[in-house]
Design a protein around this motif. Structure first.
Motif, short mmCIF file in Angstrom:
data_model
loop_
_atom_site.label_atom_id
_atom_site.label_comp_id
_atom_site.label_asym_id
_atom_site.label_seq_id
_atom_site.Cartn_x
_atom_site.Cartn_y
_atom_site.Cartn_z
N ASN A 1 38.18 30.91 38.93
CA ASN A 1 39.04 31.78 39.73
C ASN A 1 40.44 31.83 39.10
O ASN A 1 41.12 30.80 38.99
CB ASN A 1 39.11 31.23 41.15
N THR B 1 43.11 33.36 40.31
CA THR B 1 44.15 33.65 41.30
C THR B 1 45.35 32.70 41.23
O THR B 1 46.49 33.15 41.36
CB THR B 1 43.55 33.64 42.72
N ASP C 1 39.39 39.40 38.59
CA ASP C 1 39.10 39.55 40.02
C ASP C 1 38.20 40.75 40.27
O ASP C 1 37.24 40.68 41.05
CB ASP C 1 40.41 39.71 40.82
N SER D 1 36.20 41.22 43.60
CA SER D 1 37.30 41.09 44.56
C SER D 1 38.06 42.40 44.67
O SER D 1 38.97 42.68 43.89
CB SER D 1 38.24 39.96 44.13
#
Length: 200
Positions: A10, A12, A60, A65
């Motif tokens: 991930n 993020t 993402d 996402s």
């Protein structure tokens, strides 16, 4: 020799750190802790943030996402790349009409506000960051549009402190994602979404 395929992690947290750096620097500029001589340095910092956030956005989006990927994508393009380049133009040409920035911030602020309900299904701290930005961005827009010149400093200070708050939350959330993900358990509390699915 055959190599084993692995999934991407991930990204993020890196995007959140880039956002936090930008927020801290905007705080310093808007509240008068630095002056116009910092513009080329600030521009370079934002260009670094662009490099991070565009990769975060693409990864993402690749992972499906919709909300995070698209938000990081327009943040990387406008808040980071365009604003970073503007810092150089403003530094070397003081005669530019900076009110165009007000229209930029106005459009992006409206978009983010309208997208905010989608973040209600995200972790509570991420939703909090978006809500704080929803409040801060209109103050930046009004200031840059020069609608109320006498209140420019007041608007700048309000926006600056709100951005600092968003940056602090962003740093904490990035740390929670990294540390909790590494240990596979809650080390730093990270509340889940405020949105609760209704039982069918």
């Amino acid at each position: 020799m055959e190599t084993k395929a692995t999934n991407w992690a991930n990204p993020t947290p890196a995007g959140l750190v880039a956002l936090a750096v930008a927020c801290f620097c905007f705080f310093a500029m808007l509240t008068g802790h630095v002056d116009g001589k910092c513009l080329p340095l600030f521009g370079s910092i934002l260009l670094g943030g662009f490099m991070i956030q565009v990769f975060v956005a693409l990864l993402d989006l690749k992972s499906g996402s919709l909300t995070g990927g698209n938000t990081f994508l327009f943040f990387s393009g406008y808040f980071m790349l365009a604003t970073g380049l503007e810092m150089f133009f403003k530094y070397f040409n003081a005669g530019l009409d900076g009110r165009i920035d007000g229209w930029l911030w106005l459009c992006l602020g409206i978009a983010l506000i309208l997208w905010t309900p989608a973040f209600y299904k995200s972790p509570a701290l991420l939703f909090a960051i978006v809500v704080v930005l929803d409040v801060a961005i209109p103050f930046i827009s009004i200031r840059d549009l020069a609608l109320f010149p006498d209140l420019s400093t007041v608007f700048a200070n309000i926006a600056g402190w709100l951005l600092l708050l968003a940056g602090v939350i962003g740093i904490y959330l990035s740390a929670a994602l990294i540390v909790n993900g590494t240990f596979g358990k809650t080390v730093y509390p990270n509340p889940g979404p405020l949105y609760k699915e209704k039982a069918k």
